[in-house]
Scaffold this active site. Structure first.
Site, PDB file in Angstrom:
ATOM      1  N   GLU A 322       6.550   3.901   7.909  1.00  0.00           N
ATOM      2  CA  GLU A 322       5.258   3.627   6.727  1.00  0.00           C
ATOM      3  C   GLU A 322       4.477   2.926   7.353  1.00  0.00           C
ATOM      4  OE1 GLU A 322       5.083   4.335   2.258  1.00  0.00           O
ATOM      5  OE2 GLU A 322       5.296   2.348   2.992  1.00  0.00           O
ATOM      6  N   HIS A 351      33.173   2.418  13.372  1.00  0.00           N
ATOM      7  CA  HIS A 351      33.785   4.142  13.123  1.00  0.00           C
ATOM      8  C   HIS A 351      33.500   5.587  12.758  1.00  0.00           C
ATOM      9  CE1 HIS A 351      37.410   1.090  13.860  1.00  0.00           C
ATOM     10  NE2 HIS A 351      36.260  -0.023  13.115  1.00  0.00           N
ATOM     11  N   LYS A 455       2.740  14.438  -2.461  1.00  0.00           N
ATOM     12  CA  LYS A 455       2.874  14.024  -3.708  1.00  0.00           C
ATOM     13  C   LYS A 455       1.787  14.066  -4.582  1.00  0.00           C
ATOM     14  CE  LYS A 455       2.670   8.554  -3.729  1.00  0.00           C
ATOM     15  NZ  LYS A 455       1.321   7.376  -3.693  1.00  0.00           N
TER      16      LYS A 455
HETATM   17  O1  LIG Z   1       4.063   0.396  -5.595  1.00  0.00           O
HETATM   18  P1  LIG Z   1       4.239   1.869  -6.379  1.00  0.00           P
HETATM   19  O2  LIG Z   1       2.436   1.828  -5.972  1.00  0.00           O
HETATM   20  O3  LIG Z   1       4.275   2.163  -7.109  1.00  0.00           O
HETATM   21  O4  LIG Z   1       4.181   2.121  -4.494  1.00  0.00           O
HETATM   22  C1  LIG Z   1       6.079   2.879  -4.925  1.00  0.00           C
HETATM   23  C2  LIG Z   1       5.667   3.399  -3.214  1.00  0.00           C
HETATM   24  O5  LIG Z   1       4.953   4.468  -2.803  1.00  0.00           O
HETATM   25  C3  LIG Z   1       3.981   4.073  -1.561  1.00  0.00           C
HETATM   26  O6  LIG Z   1       2.356   3.477  -1.840  1.00  0.00           O
HETATM   27  C4  LIG Z   1       3.723   5.676  -0.932  1.00  0.00           C
HETATM   28  O7  LIG Z   1       5.252   6.568  -1.395  1.00  0.00           O
HETATM   29  C5  LIG Z   1       4.522   3.179  -0.455  1.00  0.00           C
HETATM   30  O8  LIG Z   1       3.464   2.939   0.437  1.00  0.00           O
HETATM   31  C6  LIG Z   1       4.953   2.041  -1.904  1.00  0.00           C
HETATM   32  O9  LIG Z   1       5.389   0.581  -1.707  1.00  0.00           O
END
Ligand SMILES: O=P(O)(O)OC[C@H]1O[C@](O)(CO)[C@@H](O)[C@@H]1O
Length: 534
Positions: A322, A351, A455
């Site tokens: 990330e 293995h 998202k």
């Molecule tokens: O802690 P949050 O805001 O729920 O985010 C969870 C995760 O989602 C992200 O923002 C990306 O999907 C990550 O960087 C982060 O760790």
């Protein structure tokens, strides 16, 4: 290289830190002195960037944020007295709350003590706590921890089934920096419903760890949750293990969080040295850069030879991928950076896929994690003069050698023991190496713009679901999938609409699909009754 020259190279490049009892061996990475020399100016800049970051510069320019995870283990480094005090206060709050929970002073309404912790969070709000639990939770912790780290209904059911008789004595941590991550919100809502189904008031069981004034923070306050702990905007999710996100779950399990912080602080000190050979994070990063040629040319295989470190690669997967996996560099050039990380544990993986590592496509470099101490106490012999631990150690050495013989590079990290101190140190080591690497390849390690696309697309699918069900109800007769897509005004989304309908039908959400399931265009879609999904 003959064995004498290799032995010399091993000694020339061996890094050892006495306080941490920590070794780093990069001798089996094939770089030469000219490469190291050529990297000098890049590292000088990386050291300067890191100094600026630790001094409170806006190191995450897109989000206009400081990057302060290093201050968590040394509050004196925080750039303002207020931030320093916040860190100190939060740590004190974690310790006080934990002591009250352990003693029973803070207890659930229907029970004298909390027995279990259920942690709901995802990504950086789960991976660190999961790794630490696996690595150093006591065998019989004062509170046993469980995780919901997804919006998978079966996964949630499994956890709730396990906890059913103990919900009344379970402490629920809802962890989300943003306070708006849908997977976490869904888990939280389902668990709240589970409490209600048992006629239990959930609020005295629920604790939030989140950013100030986030949706989660506001909800926790409005519903009168048991407690809230802050998540600072200057700590990224993937570097949050040593904030309340990781420290509270760890402390509740009886893990010594001061030792975790101390190990990280010691490693931070070691990785501040502005000299490649004397800085273990710089040596790691030099090796990554060499293997990947500063581009995404190789994968990083993490092979801890210790069961308790099984989740380290999964934790590092987010930290590295990330952070480093970026389309654009800081100047806006398209660079498609990244280092793919995978691995489980040795010798088990030997293995499974080590065959490919030894003989297949050479598109990786390995990192062995070696733990010197086999176990507490004396080992029985499994054959004359040999223990299980001797085997594990021999298998590590053997695999390292076998890879080297076939021109596969490897790094070896060695610690004496897996304990809170060394786990804190390992976390700090990789956090710093990722930061250096980002400087070397000129990217922002601290944002994650790519995650937003997925998202947004998921939100659009859910919107399409609502609109499609509305159209079906209004139509009052079966429609083909393409007719439905047209009426929704989303003909280009016909495949997505077909998949939504198939999913709703299987889950008894009031959708009927008639026709040949193998030929989606033949299907007629309708809704029953009020179409529960609408
Ligand atoms: O802690 P949050 O805001 O729920 O985010 C969870 C995760 O989602 C992200 O923002 C990306 O999907 C990550 O960087 C982060 O760790």
């Amino acid at each position: 290289m003959d064995s004498a020259a290799l032995w010399q190279r091993y000694q020339d490049w061996l890094y050892y830190h006495e306080g941490l009892d920590f070794y780093l061996d990069v001798s089996r990475m094939g770089f030469d002195d000219a490469f190291v020399e050529a990297m000098g100016p890049k590292f000088d800049k990386a050291f300067q960037d890191m100094d600026a970051l630790e001094g409170g510069a806006i190191a995450n320019p897109d989000e206009n944020r400081m990057v302060g995870h290093y201050w968590l283990r040394d509050p004196n480094l925080a750039p303002t007295p207020e931030l320093r005090q916040d860190i100190i206060d939060t740590l004190a709050q974690i310790e006080t709350f934990t002591a009250q929970v352990h003693s029973g002073e803070v207890h659930p309404p229907a029970s004298a003590k909390f027995t279990d912790v259920l942690s709901i969070g995802i990504g950086g709000s789960a991976l660190g706590p999961q790794f630490v639990k696996e690595a150093i939770s006591p065998i019989f912790p004062p509170l046993a921890i469980h995780f919901i780290d997804n919006t998978d209904p079966t996964g949630i059911d499994n956890i709730l089934a396990k906890l059913k008789d103990r919900l009344s004595s379970t402490l629920v941590l809802v962890i989300s920096k943003s306070g708006g991550t849908p997977e976490t919100r869904n888990g939280m809502i389902e668990v709240q419903k589970a409490y209600e189904a048992e006629n239990l008031d959930f609020a005295p069981h629920f604790v939030a760890i989140t950013g100030q004034d986030s949706n989660l923070d506001l909800r926790a306050k409005a519903e009168g949750w048991l407690a809230s702990f802050p998540m600072y905007d200057w700590v990224g999710g993937r570097t949050s293990e040593l904030s309340a996100v990781g420290l509270l779950p760890a402390a509740l399990q009886g893990i010594d969080i001061r030792q975790m912080l101390a190990g990280a602080k010691e490693m931070d000190g070691a990785t501040r040295t502005p000299e490649i050979k004397k800085n273990p994070a710089a040596l790691l990063c030099l090796s990554w850069y060499f293997a990947c040629k500063g581009k995404a040319e190789k994968d990083m295989v993490i092979l801890p030879y210790k069961d308790s470190l099984l989740l380290f690669s999964r934790y590092l997967q987010q930290l590295v991928m990330e952070s480093i996996g970026k389309e654009k560099d800081l100047d806006g050039n398209t660079v498609y950076q990244g280092i793919a990380v995978y691995g489980n544990k040795g010798s088990t993986d030997q293995h499974a896929y080590v065959q490919q590592l030894r003989e297949g496509v050479p598109n990786f470099f390995a990192t062995f994690i070696e733990v010197l101490e086999d176990r507490e106490g004396i080992s029985p012999e499994v054959e004359a003069g040999v223990t299980s631990g001797d085997y594990l150690s021999g298998l590590l050495q053997g695999t390292r050698e076998a890879l080297y013989e076939n021109n596969r590079d490897s790094i070896t990290v060695t610690i004496r023991q897996v304990n809170p101190y060394t786990v804190g140190a390992l976390i700090a080591l990789y956090e710093r190496a990722v930061g250096f690497y980002a400087s070397l390849v000129n990217i922002n390690a601290y944002h994650q713009p790519g995650v937003e696309a997925g998202k947004k697309a998921a939100a659009a699918i859910l919107d399409l679901q609502t609109r499609s069900l509305l159209v079906l109800r209004e139509a009052g007769k079966p429609l083909s999938v393409s007719e439905l897509a047209e009426k929704v005004g989303a003909s280009e989304q016909v495949e997505a609409i077909y998949k939504i309908m198939r999913h709703l039908q299987v889950n008894q959400r009031g959708v009927i699909l008639e026709g040949n399931l193998g030929q989606p265009s033949s299907l007629m879609v309708s809704v029953t009754g009020d179409g529960q999904g609408a």
